[in-house]
Motif scaffolding. Structure first.
Motif, short mmCIF file in Angstrom:
data_model
loop_
_atom_site.label_atom_id
_atom_site.label_comp_id
_atom_site.label_asym_id
_atom_site.label_seq_id
_atom_site.Cartn_x
_atom_site.Cartn_y
_atom_site.Cartn_z
N VAL A 9 3.46 -1.26 -2.94
CA VAL A 9 2.34 -1.82 -3.70
C VAL A 9 2.04 -3.21 -3.14
O VAL A 9 2.81 -3.74 -2.35
N ALA B 235 5.83 -11.22 -0.43
CA ALA B 235 5.55 -12.53 0.18
C ALA B 235 4.99 -13.51 -0.85
O ALA B 235 5.45 -14.65 -0.96
N ARG C 50 2.82 -7.57 11.35
CA ARG C 50 3.35 -8.78 11.99
C ARG C 50 4.67 -9.16 11.34
O ARG C 50 5.60 -9.63 12.01
N ALA C 51 4.76 -8.95 10.03
CA ALA C 51 6.02 -9.26 9.33
C ALA C 51 7.13 -8.33 9.83
O ALA C 51 8.27 -8.76 10.02
N ALA D 212 7.16 -4.18 -4.07
CA ALA D 212 6.26 -5.00 -3.25
C ALA D 212 7.02 -5.61 -2.08
O ALA D 212 8.23 -5.78 -2.15
N MET D 213 6.28 -5.93 -1.00
CA MET D 213 6.90 -6.68 0.09
C MET D 213 7.34 -8.04 -0.43
O MET D 213 8.39 -8.57 -0.05
N THR E 74 12.24 -7.68 -4.73
CA THR E 74 10.80 -7.77 -5.02
C THR E 74 10.23 -6.44 -5.49
O THR E 74 9.03 -6.21 -5.42
P1 NDP Z 1 0.92 -8.90 -3.69
O1 NDP Z 1 1.10 -10.25 -4.21
O2 NDP Z 1 -0.45 -8.43 -3.33
O3 NDP Z 1 1.53 -7.80 -4.66
C1 NDP Z 1 2.67 -7.97 -5.38
C2 NDP Z 1 2.31 -7.76 -6.82
O4 NDP Z 1 2.18 -6.35 -7.10
C3 NDP Z 1 3.35 -8.22 -7.79
O5 NDP Z 1 3.30 -9.59 -7.95
C4 NDP Z 1 2.96 -7.45 -9.04
O6 NDP Z 1 1.88 -8.14 -9.64
C5 NDP Z 1 2.38 -6.16 -8.48
N1 NDP Z 1 3.25 -4.99 -8.70
C6 NDP Z 1 2.84 -3.82 -9.26
N2 NDP Z 1 3.86 -2.95 -9.31
C7 NDP Z 1 4.95 -3.56 -8.80
C8 NDP Z 1 6.30 -3.16 -8.57
N3 NDP Z 1 6.73 -1.94 -8.92
N4 NDP Z 1 7.14 -4.02 -7.99
C9 NDP Z 1 6.73 -5.24 -7.61
N5 NDP Z 1 5.46 -5.70 -7.80
C10 NDP Z 1 4.56 -4.87 -8.39
O7 NDP Z 1 1.77 -8.57 -2.42
P2 NDP Z 1 3.09 -9.19 -1.82
O8 NDP Z 1 3.61 -10.35 -2.56
O9 NDP Z 1 4.01 -8.04 -1.63
O10 NDP Z 1 2.55 -9.72 -0.44
C11 NDP Z 1 2.28 -8.83 0.63
C12 NDP Z 1 1.25 -9.45 1.54
O11 NDP Z 1 1.45 -10.84 1.72
C13 NDP Z 1 1.37 -8.88 2.93
O12 NDP Z 1 0.53 -7.77 3.03
C14 NDP Z 1 0.97 -10.02 3.84
O13 NDP Z 1 -0.29 -9.77 4.38
C15 NDP Z 1 0.94 -11.24 2.98
N6 NDP Z 1 1.72 -12.41 3.40
C16 NDP Z 1 2.72 -12.36 4.34
C17 NDP Z 1 3.43 -13.50 4.70
C18 NDP Z 1 4.53 -13.41 5.70
O14 NDP Z 1 4.95 -12.34 6.08
N7 NDP Z 1 5.09 -14.52 6.18
C19 NDP Z 1 3.12 -14.79 4.08
C20 NDP Z 1 2.09 -14.73 3.07
C21 NDP Z 1 1.42 -13.57 2.78
P3 NDP Z 1 1.68 -8.20 -11.22
O15 NDP Z 1 2.78 -9.05 -11.72
O16 NDP Z 1 0.34 -8.84 -11.38
O17 NDP Z 1 1.73 -6.79 -11.73
#
Ligand code: NDP
Length: 416
Positions: free
Chosen positions: A317, A177, A275-276, A174-175, A171
């Motif tokens: 991020v 999720a 929490r994750a 990014a984390m 991923t």
């Molecule tokens: P986001 O969806 O907020 O961010 C990820 C996005 O960041 C990507 O889709 C991409 O969007 C952008 N991005 C920019 N630079 C990069 C890079 N270098 N690498 C990867 N992505 C990049 O966050 P996450 O999907 O990471 O989700 C994290 C949050 O989800 C946690 O904080 C949590 O609160 C929540 N969560 C947790 C769950 C669980 O643990 N079970 C379930 C559901 C939600 P773009 O393509 O637009 O540039």
């Protein structure tokens, strides 16, 4: 529910406050406090936003990881945690600091299928692996531009009814999720059409055995000596404590909680989903079927040597990373620049925290070190003002059982 709460999320800030104040009978002073903590960015992060809940943030100093000394911002309500993290880090720095290696950084998700024949599903996924990876990536194409993407699929039989198709994804920073959930839903729709499969759910797994940091460090035994125990004796007692955490789940739970004191505090300061991380860590601690301590300590002739494999599923991020202004400042304070450095630092703090807790436990006991801060909390929570603290704490220290009644009595006396 009273209709006044309908569409609470759509109501402007002041209207929300008015409703809560009326319901709970809040005073103007209480409302002022809520308003003072209001923050525009936070309102974009969660629903029904009202105010920011402040937790204390401090900084652990001298956390040496892979040769670099870091300051680590830590958010916690527990006294002694940051002092212990600094103390454990100082001991480990004397042995050359903590070595941290991110073994892999993949996030997983699963599609749960009911009543699908396992062997048929396994053969299907094997035959369509490349196509399914493409479908996953097409549902979130930007991940390829960040150098990540879906990596592999496998199939596990859970019982005679349920099967899990597991997807592993790089991923990026990014984390992940949200992107994993998007990929899984795209794959689920495709599978439904292809196989008429009954899909129970499609969701990220917080089990993160492919986002593991290996941390290790050593402490010269002489550094462990106390007034009444040699370093050799303290070292052996820490080794014994570590062994007990392997043998007994009751002890393991507390051993690991001590590690999480540091891990959570840093994870929160870096704006991540603690929490994750908690879920990943505890499920990993039970991966053999028995819940065990995550770190182990051994002795050589000269050193106490600790090591730990810790899943740290976080992102540099995404999530609240960009939205909460303190997060960027905290990363700057910590001098971390990407997810792997952040994972390494968080796991390192966990190891340092564990060492400090074990050392205190097997020497003077945990309460002595905690006492000053505990007494301070006790005094503050019973109405002592800052300028009264030295006097109140001093008098509480003389008592066998300092408690809230004693604080009130002392305050009464010194305020006369
Ligand atoms: P986001 O969806 O907020 O961010 C990820 C996005 O960041 C990507 O889709 C991409 O969007 C952008 N991005 C920019 N630079 C990069 C890079 N270098 N690498 C990867 N992505 C990049 O966050 P996450 O999907 O990471 O989700 C994290 C949050 O989800 C946690 O904080 C949590 O609160 C929540 N969560 C947790 C769950 C669980 O643990 N079970 C379930 C559901 C939600 P773009 O393509 O637009 O540039």
């Amino acid at each position: 529910m009273d209709s006044k709460w309908n569409h609470f999320y759509k109501k402007p800030f002041q209207k929300r406050l008015d409703l809560i104040a009326e319901e709970a009978g809040l005073t103007p002073d209480q409302l002022d406090l809520i308003k003072q903590q209001f923050s525009q960015p936070s309102g974009q992060v969660i629903e029904n936003y009202v105010t920011d809940f402040g937790l204390p943030q401090g900084v652990a100093v001298g956390v040496v990881v892979n040769g670099h000394s870091h300051l680590v911002p830590m958010v916690t309500e527990e006294p002694s945690v940051i002092a212990a993290a600094s103390n454990g880090s100082r001991l480990l720095a004397a042995g050359g600091g903590i070595q941290a290696e991110v073994a892999s950084q993949l996030t997983g998700g699963q599609i749960i299928i009911k009543n699908g024949a396992f062997s048929q599903l396994r053969a299907f996924v094997a035959d369509h692996q490349a196509e399914m990876i493409e479908i996953a990536n097409d549902s979130h194409p930007s991940i390829l531009s960040y150098g990540g993407g879906a990596k592999r699929l496998s199939v596990r039989q859970l019982d005679s009814t349920f099967t899990s198709i597991d997807l592993m994804v790089d991923t990026g920073e990014a984390m992940g999720a949200n992107m994993i959930n998007t990929m899984l839903e795209a794959l689920s729709n495709w599978l439904r059409n292809q196989m008429n499969a009954e899909i129970t759910m499609a969701i990220l797994t917080n089990y993160a055995d492919e986002a593991v940091v290996h941390v290790s460090g050593k402490v010269p035994l002489a550094q462990l000596a106390t007034q009444s125990m040699s370093g050799q004796v303290v070292g052996q007692r820490i080794v014994d404590a570590s062994q007990v955490a392997q043998l007994d789940f009751r002890r393991a739970a507390t051993h690991n909680k001590g590690i999480m004191n540091g891990v959570d505090a840093a994870t929160i300061a870096f704006g991540n989903d603690w929490r994750a991380v908690e879920s990943a860590v505890h499920s990993y601690a039970a991966r053999t079927g028995a819940y065990k301590g995550l770190s182990t300590w051994q002795m050589s002739d000269k050193d106490l040597i600790g090591q730990m494999d810790l899943p740290v599923p976080i992102g540099f991020v995404g999530g609240a990373n960009k939205v909460l202004p303190l997060v960027a400042i905290n990363k700057q304070i910590a001098a971390i620049h990407n997810t792997q450095e952040e994972m390494a630092l968080i796991a390192a703090v966990g190891l340092a925290q564990n060492l400090a807790a074990l050392k205190a436990l097997v020497t003077e006991g945990i309460q002595k070190g905690h006492m000053n801060l505990q007494l301070k909390s006790l005094a503050l929570s019973n109405g002592a003002q800052d300028f009264e603290l030295p006097q109140v704490i001093n008098q509480l220290r003389q008592l066998k059982n300092p408690d809230s009644r004693a604080v009130k009595q002392i305050l009464k006396t010194i305020r006369r």
